[in-house]
Design a protein around this motif. Sequence first.
Motif, mmCIF file in Angstrom:
data_model
loop_
_atom_site.group_PDB
_atom_site.id
_atom_site.type_symbol
_atom_site.label_atom_id
_atom_site.label_comp_id
_atom_site.label_asym_id
_atom_site.label_seq_id
_atom_site.Cartn_x
_atom_site.Cartn_y
_atom_site.Cartn_z
ATOM 1 N N UNK A 3 -13.723 77.774 53.286
ATOM 2 C CA UNK A 3 -14.101 76.374 53.446
ATOM 3 C C UNK A 3 -13.146 75.718 54.442
ATOM 4 N N UNK A 4 -13.705 75.253 55.547
ATOM 5 C CA UNK A 4 -12.961 74.493 56.546
ATOM 6 C C UNK A 4 -13.512 73.075 56.559
ATOM 7 N N UNK A 5 -12.870 72.198 57.303
ATOM 8 C CA UNK A 5 -13.372 70.834 57.415
ATOM 9 C C UNK A 5 -14.781 70.858 57.989
ATOM 10 N N UNK A 6 -15.632 70.022 57.429
ATOM 11 C CA UNK A 6 -17.032 69.852 57.797
ATOM 12 C C UNK A 6 -17.914 71.019 57.374
ATOM 13 N N UNK A 7 -17.384 71.887 56.517
ATOM 14 C CA UNK A 7 -18.212 72.954 55.945
ATOM 15 C C UNK A 7 -19.130 72.367 54.880
ATOM 16 N N UNK A 8 -20.351 72.904 54.811
ATOM 17 C CA UNK A 8 -21.283 72.581 53.723
ATOM 18 C C UNK A 8 -21.271 73.779 52.787
ATOM 19 N N UNK A 9 -21.014 73.516 51.524
ATOM 20 C CA UNK A 9 -20.851 74.593 50.549
ATOM 21 C C UNK A 9 -21.821 74.413 49.385
ATOM 22 N N UNK A 10 -22.089 75.509 48.691
ATOM 23 C CA UNK A 10 -22.884 75.467 47.464
ATOM 24 C C UNK A 10 -21.942 75.795 46.322
ATOM 25 N N UNK A 11 -21.902 74.909 45.340
ATOM 26 C CA UNK A 11 -21.002 75.059 44.200
ATOM 27 C C UNK A 11 -21.796 74.993 42.903
ATOM 28 N N UNK A 12 -21.190 75.518 41.843
ATOM 29 C CA UNK A 12 -21.829 75.482 40.525
ATOM 30 C C UNK A 12 -20.778 75.307 39.448
ATOM 31 N N UNK A 13 -21.180 74.671 38.372
ATOM 32 C CA UNK A 13 -20.337 74.522 37.193
ATOM 33 C C UNK A 13 -20.130 75.915 36.582
ATOM 34 N N UNK A 14 -18.892 76.270 36.213
ATOM 35 C CA UNK A 14 -18.640 77.585 35.619
ATOM 36 C C UNK A 14 -19.418 77.814 34.317
ATOM 37 N N UNK A 15 -19.813 76.752 33.635
ATOM 38 C CA UNK A 15 -20.550 76.879 32.373
ATOM 39 C C UNK A 15 -22.040 77.128 32.603
ATOM 40 N N UNK A 16 -22.414 77.377 33.845
ATOM 41 C CA UNK A 16 -23.812 77.707 34.126
ATOM 42 C C UNK A 16 -24.653 76.540 34.583
ATOM 43 N N UNK A 17 -24.032 75.488 35.028
ATOM 44 C CA UNK A 17 -24.774 74.328 35.504
ATOM 45 C C UNK A 17 -25.511 74.605 36.801
ATOM 46 N N UNK A 18 -26.357 73.683 37.168
ATOM 47 C CA UNK A 18 -27.139 73.812 38.399
ATOM 48 C C UNK A 18 -26.218 73.796 39.620
ATOM 49 N N UNK A 19 -26.659 74.494 40.646
ATOM 50 C CA UNK A 19 -25.913 74.504 41.901
ATOM 51 C C UNK A 19 -26.245 73.252 42.700
#
Length: 135
Positions: free
Chosen positions: A53-69
């Motif tokens: 992850x650098x500045x201006x990166x678009x990332x996909x993240x998720x809750x470790x408990x299985x939440x939606x991305x």
Amino acid sequence: MTDTAFARTITDLDHIRLYKLLQRQGAADDTPLAELIDAAEVVTPQTVAPDVVTMLSRVRVADPAGGAERSLTLCYPPEADAARGFISVLSPLGTALLGLRVGETARWRGADGRETALILRAIEFQPEANGDYTE
């Protein structure tokens, strides 16, 4: 609080810009972001791995408990708009994301003092991987 159990990687251009941003804020030495950029491995934009992850990166993240991305973009403070997924690097979440690699977990403390975490699932866009070494 960021997870410092692993080394972070940032580009030399991001390092310079973030250091100057912190200086303008009057907080160059005593913030989690200052600690992170001081301890990070600094590489050229041309050699940064595409899963960082650098500045201006678009990332996909998720809750470790299985939440939606969800998708987030790491940005500078003037562009921040949490409702649209633009997260300032000066926020606890933004600092926690900077320099992470896909598969690692961002950890930070919210305003309420509780620890929160998100798993970095993917880099959807990274300027350097797209050949943009100046943004």
